[in-house]
Design an enzyme around this catalytic site. Structure first.
Site, PDB file in Angstrom:
ATOM      1  N   LYS A  53       0.840  -1.199   0.000  1.00  0.00           N
ATOM      2  CA  LYS A  53       0.000   0.000   0.000  1.00  0.00           C
ATOM      3  C   LYS A  53       0.883   1.261   0.000  1.00  0.00           C
ATOM      4  CE  LYS A  53      -3.890  -2.322   2.155  1.00  0.00           C
ATOM      5  NZ  LYS A  53      -4.641  -2.729   3.347  1.00  0.00           N
ATOM      6  N   GLN A  97      -4.855  -1.460   9.429  1.00  0.00           N
ATOM      7  CA  GLN A  97      -4.807  -2.798   8.832  1.00  0.00           C
ATOM      8  C   GLN A  97      -5.447  -3.835   9.758  1.00  0.00           C
ATOM      9  OE1 GLN A  97      -3.816  -3.501   5.707  1.00  0.00           O
ATOM     10  NE2 GLN A  97      -4.197  -5.689   5.950  1.00  0.00           N
ATOM     11  N   ASP A 120     -11.335   2.942   3.853  1.00  0.00           N
ATOM     12  CA  ASP A 120     -11.611   1.501   3.795  1.00  0.00           C
ATOM     13  C   ASP A 120     -13.109   1.239   3.658  1.00  0.00           C
ATOM     14  OD1 ASP A 120      -9.664  -0.488   3.804  1.00  0.00           O
ATOM     15  OD2 ASP A 120      -9.117  -0.099   5.893  1.00  0.00           O
TER      16      ASP A 120
HETATM   17  N1  GUN Z   1      -7.284  -6.781   5.880  1.00  0.00           N
HETATM   18  C1  GUN Z   1      -7.639  -7.500   4.781  1.00  0.00           C
HETATM   19  N2  GUN Z   1      -8.189  -6.710   3.852  1.00  0.00           N
HETATM   20  C2  GUN Z   1      -8.183  -5.464   4.359  1.00  0.00           C
HETATM   21  C3  GUN Z   1      -8.609  -4.197   3.844  1.00  0.00           C
HETATM   22  O1  GUN Z   1      -9.150  -4.070   2.731  1.00  0.00           O
HETATM   23  N3  GUN Z   1      -8.413  -3.152   4.670  1.00  0.00           N
HETATM   24  C4  GUN Z   1      -7.858  -3.273   5.900  1.00  0.00           C
HETATM   25  N4  GUN Z   1      -7.733  -2.183   6.644  1.00  0.00           N
HETATM   26  N5  GUN Z   1      -7.462  -4.414   6.399  1.00  0.00           N
HETATM   27  C5  GUN Z   1      -7.617  -5.497   5.628  1.00  0.00           C
END
Ligand code: GUN
Length: 293
Positions: A53, A97, A120
């Site tokens: 990311k 995350q 998100d």
């Molecule tokens: N863990 C797995 N997929 C995601 C996501 O799309 N966003 C976040 N914040 N954590 C995740």
């Protein structure tokens, strides 16, 4: 019949080019879109997602504020980081995350994020807006799935989509997005899950199957209608001594067999994966644009 492969990397690259141009315009007006990233602990998969990311932000010209916190971080410390980012005008999007270590209260953390920075799309306010068909940040993976379908010319209006998996991150939001009455949805949607008696009974009727169950080989060739579109959201590590890392990534679909029956299929890796991060960038740029209106 051998399926055409949907190239997620190519679709993601096209969207990232569009975003780069948007970022240049914002920068010319004095705004650099900023993403605040919080990772707690050292789960290897989460670490590699977060690194990807951050790299993607750099690639399209976004500022990223990286916060890697130890697994022992307290709820109060984590909430303090979120509050700080809520108040920081340089940060347009906040990403915590998931999953968080067990001692932390995930829903309380998600609720603490300012909904206007919730790139998100996990805050209950954004989930509610999405369900009601209002303008909202759409969760990145399901939004990426919809973009893959739309940009590969798959007709959603009137299609029967069977989503296998009901997670808050993928299955539930995707099903909600696809039933909306708009040009990028209007599908008939069935959700299957671990409580479903015979998943194949439903998937065999599907024009589009989305596998988001989190287990290899959940979808086998006998479960697919000839010519159907198959989207594999799964990312599973399976042991493989021939690989340097000791494992390889597979999806939820028995790819080799299903590709001989489907009309269109996504590979793992290189299908849905690159789209998730791309839609995160998209939401962050959207958030930055909103501050200039
Ligand atoms: N863990 C797995 N997929 C995601 C996501 O799309 N966003 C976040 N914040 N954590 C995740």
């Amino acid at each position: 019949m051998t399926a055409k492969i949907i190239d997620g990397k190519q679709v993601a690259a096209a969207i990232r080019e569009e975003l780069k141009a948007e970022v240049q315009k914002l920068k010319a007006r004095g705004v650099t879109p900023g993403l605040g990233v919080i990772l707690v602990g050292d789960d290897p998969a989460s670490k590699s997602y977060v690194t990807a990311k951050e790299r993607a932000c750099e690639e399209i010209g976004l500022f990223s504020d990286d916060n890697r916190l130890p697994a022992t971080t307290s709820q109060a410390e984590l909430l303090a980081r979120v509050h700080k980012m809520n108040a920081d005008p340089k940060i347009h999007g906040i990403l915590v995350q998931l999953p968080l270590p067990k001692h932390l209260n995930e829903s309380e953390v998600l609720l603490a994020i300012n909904p206007d920075k919730d790139v998100d799309g996990f805050h209950p306010i954004n989930v509610g807006r999405m369900v009601l068909g209002q303008k909202a940040y759409l969760p990145c993976t399901p939004h990426g799935v919809v973009q893959l379908l739309v940009r590969n010319g798959v007709k959603l209006k009137g299609a029967h989509v069977v989503v296998v998996g009901r997670s808050n991150i993928v299955g539930k939001p995707l099903a909600n997005m696809l039933v909306q009455k708009n040009d990028q949805a209007n599908a008939t949607v069935t959700i299957c899950h671990t409580g479903t008696k015979d998943i194949g009974y439903f998937t065999r009727q599907a024009d589009i199957v989305v596998a988001a169950a989190g287990h290899p080989n959940t979808i086998t060739a006998d479960m697919i209608k000839p010519g159907a579109v198959v989207i594999d959201v799964g990312v599973n590590r399976v042991e493989d001594a021939s690989k340097k890392a000791g494992y390889r990534l597979v999806g939820d679909v028995d790819f080799e067999a299903v590709k001989e029956k489907a009309g269109l299929i996504t590979p793992v890796p290189g299908g849905v994966g690159p789209m998730t991060i791309t839609m995160l960038l998209f939401n962050t740029v959207e958030s930055a644009k909103r501050t200039t209106i």
